[in-house]
Design a protein around this motif. Structure first.
Motif, PDB file in Angstrom:
ATOM      1  N   LEU A 138      48.983 -91.241  15.100  1.00  0.00           N
ATOM      2  CA  LEU A 138      47.602 -90.822  14.875  1.00  0.00           C
ATOM      3  C   LEU A 138      47.547 -89.800  13.748  1.00  0.00           C
ATOM      4  N   PRO A 139      46.431 -89.763  13.009  1.00  0.00           N
ATOM      5  CA  PRO A 139      46.309 -88.731  11.978  1.00  0.00           C
ATOM      6  C   PRO A 139      46.358 -87.345  12.605  1.00  0.00           C
ATOM      7  N   GLU A 140      47.025 -86.441  11.934  1.00  0.00           N
ATOM      8  CA  GLU A 140      47.083 -85.063  12.403  1.00  0.00           C
ATOM      9  C   GLU A 140      45.927 -84.306  11.763  1.00  0.00           C
ATOM     10  N   ILE A 141      44.970 -83.937  12.577  1.00  0.00           N
ATOM     11  CA  ILE A 141      43.813 -83.200  12.085  1.00  0.00           C
ATOM     12  C   ILE A 141      44.091 -81.727  12.302  1.00  0.00           C
ATOM     13  N   ASP A 142      44.234 -81.020  11.189  1.00  0.00           N
ATOM     14  CA  ASP A 142      44.496 -79.582  11.253  1.00  0.00           C
ATOM     15  C   ASP A 142      43.415 -78.863  10.441  1.00  0.00           C
ATOM     16  N   ALA A 143      43.536 -77.564  10.303  1.00  0.00           N
ATOM     17  CA  ALA A 143      42.510 -76.787   9.595  1.00  0.00           C
ATOM     18  C   ALA A 143      42.334 -77.264   8.155  1.00  0.00           C
ATOM     19  N   PHE A 144      43.420 -77.640   7.491  1.00  0.00           N
ATOM     20  CA  PHE A 144      43.316 -78.105   6.107  1.00  0.00           C
ATOM     21  C   PHE A 144      42.640 -79.469   6.011  1.00  0.00           C
ATOM     22  N   SER A 145      43.040 -80.432   6.856  1.00  0.00           N
ATOM     23  CA  SER A 145      42.525 -81.797   6.742  1.00  0.00           C
ATOM     24  C   SER A 145      41.192 -82.021   7.448  1.00  0.00           C
ATOM     25  N   ARG A 146      40.759 -81.055   8.272  1.00  0.00           N
ATOM     26  CA  ARG A 146      39.509 -81.243   9.022  1.00  0.00           C
ATOM     27  C   ARG A 146      38.310 -81.588   8.140  1.00  0.00           C
ATOM     28  N   PRO A 147      38.099 -80.963   6.965  1.00  0.00           N
ATOM     29  CA  PRO A 147      36.954 -81.364   6.133  1.00  0.00           C
ATOM     30  C   PRO A 147      36.988 -82.853   5.751  1.00  0.00           C
ATOM     31  N   TYR A 148      38.171 -83.388   5.488  1.00  0.00           N
ATOM     32  CA  TYR A 148      38.311 -84.802   5.138  1.00  0.00           C
ATOM     33  C   TYR A 148      37.867 -85.688   6.298  1.00  0.00           C
TER      34      TYR A 148
END
Length: 173
Positions: free
Chosen positions: A14-24
């Protein structure tokens, strides 16, 4: 378990949604495709990184992409044993050239493989995880003791389909 595969989804699939990638991922859920643009050299890049892969500057910002692309290459996947992909075969794995310049790995939807052509005009669309897959993702997260939310059941991914406004024969799809 993934539908039809007999194999449970794994957290690292699964994609790892973190603070950096959350906007994407949040933008994708809202029907917008984002990419990163460098303030130092001006070049856009995808996949999103915290630095420019061209000049290594950290002066990069999120930018909304036009959603237009052309098909660079593709492969029709008829067998994939990894959940959740096995339940969706056959599918078209593709590389597209975004109008802004970067290449992106993706999937082409709403077009038969015989109608695919290098250089055909495409437009972005978004696919939410199917309900059966959401249940799989949620069960996998619960098995790992993770909270519901984030990537679990809420992943929306950008995919591409023929652009009907291009006049490039997309109507055959």
């Amino acid at each position: 378990m993934a539908a039809g595969s007999g194999v449970p989804a794994r957290r690292f699939d699964l994609p790892e949604i973190d603070a950096f990638s959350r906007p994407y991922w949040d933008a994708a859920a809202d029907g917008r495709l984002l990419l990163r643009r460098c303030g130092a050299c001006g070049r856009a890049h995808h996949y999103p990184r915290e630095f420019c892969p061209h000049c290594w500057s950290e002066a990069v910002t999120w930018e909304r992409a036009s959603g237009r692309a052309t098909l660079y290459t593709w492969s029709v996947v008829h067998r994939n044993d990894l959940p959740p992909f096995g339940a969706r075969t056959p599918y078209v794995a593709a590389v597209v050239d975004l109008a802004e310049g970067p290449r992106m790995m993706t999937e082409v939807v709403e077009c038969g493989e015989a109608d695919l052509r290098v250089g055909m005009a495409l437009e972005v669309t978004f696919r939410a995880a199917a309900e059966a897959l959401e249940v799989t993702f949620r069960a996998a997260a619960e098995a790992l003791g993770e909270a519901e939310g984030g990537a679990v059941g809420g992943v929306v991914v950008p995919v591409f389909r023929p652009d009907p406004s291009s006049g490039s024969g997309a109507g055959r799809c």
